[in-house]
Design a protein around this motif. Structure first.
Motif, mmCIF file in Angstrom:
data_model
loop_
_atom_site.group_PDB
_atom_site.id
_atom_site.type_symbol
_atom_site.label_atom_id
_atom_site.label_comp_id
_atom_site.label_asym_id
_atom_site.label_seq_id
_atom_site.Cartn_x
_atom_site.Cartn_y
_atom_site.Cartn_z
ATOM 1 N N ALA A 63 6.347 -27.281 8.828
ATOM 2 C CA ALA A 63 6.135 -28.525 9.584
ATOM 3 C C ALA A 63 7.251 -28.751 10.594
ATOM 4 O O ALA A 63 7.032 -29.366 11.640
ATOM 5 N N ALA B 57 2.977 -31.335 3.139
ATOM 6 C CA ALA B 57 4.359 -31.515 2.729
ATOM 7 C C ALA B 57 4.615 -32.908 2.167
ATOM 8 O O ALA B 57 5.608 -33.124 1.469
ATOM 9 N N VAL C 276 0.945 -26.256 11.905
ATOM 10 C CA VAL C 276 2.060 -27.211 11.785
ATOM 11 C C VAL C 276 1.549 -28.568 11.346
ATOM 12 O O VAL C 276 2.153 -29.228 10.488
ATOM 13 N N GLU C 277 0.403 -29.013 11.925
ATOM 14 C CA GLU C 277 -0.171 -30.311 11.561
ATOM 15 C C GLU C 277 -0.596 -30.330 10.094
ATOM 16 O O GLU C 277 -0.322 -31.281 9.363
ATOM 17 N N GLN C 278 -1.267 -29.257 9.652
ATOM 18 C CA GLN C 278 -1.706 -29.191 8.247
ATOM 19 C C GLN C 278 -0.504 -29.114 7.315
ATOM 20 O O GLN C 278 -0.516 -29.696 6.227
ATOM 21 N N ALA C 279 0.550 -28.403 7.726
ATOM 22 C CA ALA C 279 1.755 -28.302 6.900
ATOM 23 C C ALA C 279 2.432 -29.661 6.741
ATOM 24 O O ALA C 279 2.944 -29.981 5.682
ATOM 25 N N LYS C 280 2.395 -30.489 7.801
ATOM 26 C CA LYS C 280 2.976 -31.839 7.719
ATOM 27 C C LYS C 280 2.225 -32.681 6.687
ATOM 28 O O LYS C 280 2.827 -33.414 5.920
ATOM 29 N N GLU C 281 0.881 -32.560 6.683
ATOM 30 C CA GLU C 281 0.079 -33.317 5.739
ATOM 31 C C GLU C 281 0.309 -32.832 4.299
ATOM 32 O O GLU C 281 0.397 -33.644 3.377
ATOM 33 N N PHE D 164 5.920 -25.772 2.942
ATOM 34 C CA PHE D 164 5.183 -26.552 3.934
ATOM 35 C C PHE D 164 6.152 -27.331 4.828
ATOM 36 O O PHE D 164 5.920 -27.478 6.028
#
Length: 196
Positions: free
Chosen positions: A171, A195, A188-193, A167
């Protein structure tokens, strides 16, 4: 000494040196197999099987049985007929040894029907698609990228091939500049959350 073994839904009374035809087994010619479902050995009767008993046999050949013809004719009204033929797949065996005890420690391959799958091999053999998808992830200790909405198995595979396995890596990707896979900004936004 004789034994009564069960294979392919049938029971066979065998002695050392006997040659018999049984339902097809998953073994090649020349292989040695062992039957572990023994109903009776000499004067010992199992309940339902004799514990520790076994019958070892050598596979002579994989053969076909005689041709069976199934003919159906309906005489009244619409007079239909149907003919079906069939040749059963069989395995030709020569019984080599009858063991009253200690059959579990011999190390000889168990005689398993060609059409059946036992529980242990079924658990060991995962489906091909699942094995392909999990192989890269398990090898690198990566995250499950399919947890992101919109990323399916195909997209996750493309991301792994592009070198993105976690993730945190997803991100850090610029969605507009990354051209190996069409990365959506939502991913990318979901991966930031995820991670965090």
């Amino acid at each position: 000494m004789f034994a009564v073994l069960k294979t392919g839904g049938k029971q066979y009374k065998v002695q050392a040196g006997d040659v018999l035809r049984v339902e097809k087994l998953a073994a090649d010619a020349g292989e040695k197999v062992q039957f572990n479902e023994i109903l009776m050995v000499g004067s010992t009767i199992g309940a339902p099987f004799v514990a520790g008993a076994g019958v070892q046999a050598e596979v002579i050949d994989q053969i076909k049985g005689e041709k069976l013809i199934h003919y159906v004719k309906r005489r009244r009204k619409h007079s239909s007929q149907r003919t079906k033929g069939h040749r059963q797949q069989l395995t030709l065996l020569r019984i080599t040894d009858i063991l009253e005890a200690g059959a579990d420690a011999t190390g000889v391959k168990a005689a398993i029907g060609a059409g059946s799958v036992s529980a242990a091999p079924a658990a060991a053999a995962a489906p091909k698609k699942a094995a392909k998808a999990e192989a890269p992830a398990a090898a690198a200790g990566a995250d499950d990228l399919t947890a992101i909405n919109g990323v399916g198995p195909a997209a996750a595979k493309k991301l792994v091939e592009a070198g993105i396995t976690t993730f945190a890596q997803l991100a850090a990707v610029d969605a507009d500049a990354f051209d190996a896979v069409k990365v959506k900004p939502e991913w990318v936004e979901q991966a930031k959350e995820l991670a965090k």
